[in-house]
Scaffold this motif. Structure first.
Motif, PDB file in Angstrom:
ATOM      1  N   ALA B 259       0.774  -1.122  -0.110  1.00  0.00           N
ATOM      2  CA  ALA B 259      -0.071  -0.027   0.051  1.00  0.00           C
ATOM      3  C   ALA B 259       0.824   1.153  -0.026  1.00  0.00           C
ATOM      4  CB  ALA B 259      -1.089   0.141   1.152  1.00  0.00           C
ATOM      5  N   ALA B 260       2.013   1.346   0.606  1.00  0.00           N
ATOM      6  CA  ALA B 260       2.880   2.382   0.926  1.00  0.00           C
ATOM      7  C   ALA B 260       3.479   2.533  -0.519  1.00  0.00           C
ATOM      8  CB  ALA B 260       3.667   2.054   1.855  1.00  0.00           C
ATOM      9  N   VAL B 261       3.811   1.704  -1.198  1.00  0.00           N
ATOM     10  CA  VAL B 261       4.593   1.713  -2.629  1.00  0.00           C
ATOM     11  C   VAL B 261       3.722   2.403  -3.246  1.00  0.00           C
ATOM     12  CG1 VAL B 261       5.725   0.341  -4.468  1.00  0.00           C
ATOM     13  CG2 VAL B 261       6.345  -0.229  -2.260  1.00  0.00           C
ATOM     14  N   ILE B 262       2.758   1.601  -3.423  1.00  0.00           N
ATOM     15  CA  ILE B 262       1.557   2.128  -4.501  1.00  0.00           C
ATOM     16  C   ILE B 262       1.049   3.694  -4.030  1.00  0.00           C
ATOM     17  CG2 ILE B 262      -1.015   1.911  -5.506  1.00  0.00           C
ATOM     18  CD1 ILE B 262      -0.666  -1.142  -4.873  1.00  0.00           C
ATOM     19  N   ILE B 266       1.313   7.098  -6.264  1.00  0.00           N
ATOM     20  CA  ILE B 266       0.241   8.076  -6.276  1.00  0.00           C
ATOM     21  C   ILE B 266       0.421   9.731  -5.827  1.00  0.00           C
ATOM     22  CG2 ILE B 266      -2.237   8.630  -5.757  1.00  0.00           C
ATOM     23  CD1 ILE B 266      -1.813   6.387  -7.653  1.00  0.00           C
ATOM     24  N   GLN B 267       1.164   9.417  -4.632  1.00  0.00           N
ATOM     25  CA  GLN B 267       1.696  10.750  -4.061  1.00  0.00           C
ATOM     26  C   GLN B 267       2.351  11.672  -4.843  1.00  0.00           C
ATOM     27  OE1 GLN B 267       4.233  10.294  -0.528  1.00  0.00           O
ATOM     28  NE2 GLN B 267       4.403  12.501  -0.484  1.00  0.00           N
ATOM     29  N   LEU B 434      -7.784   7.233  -1.191  1.00  0.00           N
ATOM     30  CA  LEU B 434      -7.148   8.375  -1.674  1.00  0.00           C
ATOM     31  C   LEU B 434      -6.371   7.712  -2.866  1.00  0.00           C
ATOM     32  CD1 LEU B 434      -5.745  10.319   1.066  1.00  0.00           C
ATOM     33  CD2 LEU B 434      -7.409  11.421  -0.422  1.00  0.00           C
ATOM     34  N   ILE B 435      -5.693   6.498  -2.575  1.00  0.00           N
ATOM     35  CA  ILE B 435      -5.243   5.575  -3.798  1.00  0.00           C
ATOM     36  C   ILE B 435      -6.172   5.599  -4.959  1.00  0.00           C
ATOM     37  CG2 ILE B 435      -4.172   3.279  -4.371  1.00  0.00           C
ATOM     38  CD1 ILE B 435      -2.743   3.384  -1.747  1.00  0.00           C
ATOM     39  N   ALA B 436      -7.404   5.023  -4.378  1.00  0.00           N
ATOM     40  CA  ALA B 436      -8.334   4.837  -5.707  1.00  0.00           C
ATOM     41  C   ALA B 436      -8.556   6.145  -6.292  1.00  0.00           C
ATOM     42  CB  ALA B 436      -9.696   4.261  -5.035  1.00  0.00           C
TER      43      ALA B 436
END
Lengths: 79, 491
Positions: B259-262, B266-267, B434-436
């Motif tokens: 989740a952090a890598v994805i 996105i960030q 937020l990733i979505a």
């Protein structure tokens, strides 16, 4: 036409900014104190800002910005 | 001074008002006379003949925009302004005589020396120190550390492209140094791009100030979408999942690490494209049109496609001033792959003075080389894999980019294979949302943006201002406390 529309746009932005200042508590005052020392105009600018802030406080308007902020953070779980 | 702050809002409000006042009585001035292409110029166009004409050609609006830009830059450190003025002077003088090889080489070398000293000196100094055991250098020459002026990579690249374009005859050199000063310092794109080409920018400063309803509508949409990307998606992803995992990877299991890598992918997209959107929107409100800098990069069907969509102004700069002069697509596949490797490694180094950036660029170059080699292999029914495989490579390569050192990179890769962690990091639903949202921004049909832009164009000026103000207030209220700097400021 384009020129007067731009003037209306900029004027409306300024009105919104003044409204934000009125209803945002001491956000602007905090900002002024956070800006690095402006040298010879520092005292003068702070005096002006404090005078306006006293005037705003005298009107007794609520801090709607902080209320909105709290509501959004509470609703989304962010913040 | 960064965009999503009250300080910048006040600054912009003043700039817009003064800009409007200065152009209120403007007519339709004839374009400033320009010298011909370098080859056609006579001997009388050097600085000696030019300086007396400067004062009469510095109109009030240009002077004000330069002053505002230097004020904006001085908010970080006033000493940086001297550096930027020096870079502008080198570019201006180099452009005037760019047809002479010696002048061209000297000015570009001068600009590269400036970049080298202020951006790479510490890197080479520290690397040398590590090589020598970090005794003499660290103890006795520690005072030689150089501070990194924000945005130096962006404006020196603009300066180099100005000299190169003058030399190639793509643009006519400007006799007026203030034209070049405005091009280099223009505050919307000063500290994190887009890297604007002189051929796009300079003709616009000669035109009268015109901002029509279409430009205002586009500006409102760009500024609000940029603020949302930065203040909501990028900043919250950073604090909710990316920073905690990258700060302590040894205690994480694979779900939160993934989740952090994805999340970082996105960030960085929302952080940087958000800045670009705001910059392009603010420039539009001042009457200047910039090219878009991002075009939904995470839906790319290959790495070359990715680089045509990601930081487009840098990719095209590197293509035009580095890749093609180094050989480009000429020669056999081996030669092309070598050129790609060299170009992308240097592009990696542009991003930051560190071995991780160098390796990141090299790996992108290697992957692009593999893609070039496989170009003629028919994919057939596997064609649908192009997007997910590209995403996988791009996101995997963000790991060394973010981790900053080898230990961190290896720790994240190791955590991606770990079933259970002990750090207690949980992925909050807000981070997943937020990733979505960040991924969805890459897949929404561009027609939707056009519809929103079209709707905003039809709103009267007062309505456009109210939408911009209300949206900005909502986003400021949603944002977290404090000011998170943009990731690309360090580049």
């Amino acid at each position: 036409m384009s020129r007067s529309a731009n003037a209306i746009f900029v004027l409306a932005l300024w009105v919104c900014l003044l409204t934000l200042w009125l209803f945002s508590g001491e956000q602007f005052l905090d900002l002024m104190f956070a800006i690095p020392d402006a040298g010879p105009v520092d005292d003068w600018s702070l005096t002006v800002v404090v005078w306006f802030e006293d005037m705003r406080a005298g009107l007794g308007v609520p801090d709607l910005f902080s209320a909105l902020r709290g509501a959004i953070h509470g609703w989304t779980g962010l913040g | 001074m960064v965009f999503p702050t009250l300080e910048f809002v006040l600054f912009l409000a003043v700039v817009l008002a003064v800009n409007l006042a200065l152009t209120w009585r403007q007519g339709t001035p004839a374009p400033a006379p320009e010298p011909g292409p370098p080859a056609a110029r006579g001997p009388g166009s050097g600085p000696g003949r030019v300086l007396p004409a400067i004062a009469s050609r510095l109109d009030a609006r240009k002077a004000f925009l330069i002053a505002a830009s230097y004020w904006f830059y001085a908010a970080w450190d006033w000493r940086f302004c001297l550096l930027m003025a020096g870079v502008s002077a080198i570019a201006w003088a180099g452009g005037l005589r760019a047809d002479r090889r010696a002048v061209r080489i000297a000015s570009i070398a001068g600009l590269l020396v400036v970049l080298g000293i202020f951006k790479y000196f510490n890197f080479f100094f520290l690397s040398l120190g590590q090589l020598l055991g970090d005794t003499f250098l660290a103890r006795d020459l520690g005072w030689m550390r150089v501070i990194l002026p924000v945005g130096i990579s962006f404006y020196t690249f603009q300066a180099i492209s100005y000299v190169m374009d003058c030399a190639r005859g793509d643009i006519a050199p400007r006799r007026n140094p203030f034209d070049v000063a405005l091009y280099i310092s223009f505050f919307p794109q000063l500290v994190a791009g887009p890297i604007v080409r002189a051929a796009d920018f300079l003709p616009q400063i000669d035109r009268p100030y015109v901002v029509d309803t279409a430009m205002r509508g586009a500006a409102v949409l760009l500024i609000l979408s940029g603020l949302f990307k930065k203040m909501v998606v990028a900043n919250y992803l950073s604090v909710l999942i990316v920073d905690p995992v990258f700060a302590f990877p040894d205690g994480q299991a694979w779900p939160e690490t993934l989740a952090a890598v994805i999340g970082y992918g996105i960030q960085i997209y929302c952080d940087f494209s958000g800045y670009s959107d705001i910059a392009i929107g603010v420039a539009l409100l001042l009457g200047y049109r910039f090219q878009r800098n991002f075009n939904q990069p995470y839906r790319a069907r290959g790495l070359s496609d990715f680089w045509r969509r990601w930081h487009i102004s840098l990719s095209s700069w590197i293509r035009d001033y580095l890749y093609i002069p180094l050989g480009g697509n000429r020669g056999g596949v081996a030669r092309q792959v070598w050129t790609l490797l060299l170009t992308m490694t240097l592009a990696g180094l542009w991003h930051g003075a560190g071995w991780n950036f160098l390796v990141w660029g090299f790996l992108h170059g290697a992957a692009l080389g593999v893609e070039r080699g496989l170009r003629r292999v028919p994919l057939g029914p596997l064609r649908w894999l192009a997007v997910p495989v590209t995403l996988l490579i791009v996101f995997a390569l963000w790991i060394p980019f973010r981790a900053a050192d080898w230990e961190g990179t290896l720790a994240i890769l190791s955590a991606l294979t770990r079933a259970e962690g002990f750090a207690g990091t949980v992925v909050p639903p807000q981070a997943l949302a937020l990733i979505a949202i960040g991924l969805a921004m890459n897949w929404l049909p561009l027609a939707m943006r056009d519809v929103a832009e079209g709707a905003l164009m039809r709103v009267p000026a007062v309505g456009q201002a109210l939408i911009l103000a209300a949206g900005t207030i909502l986003l400021f209220a949603t944002a977290q406390d404090g000011v998170a700097p943009f990731i690309y400021f360090q580049f």
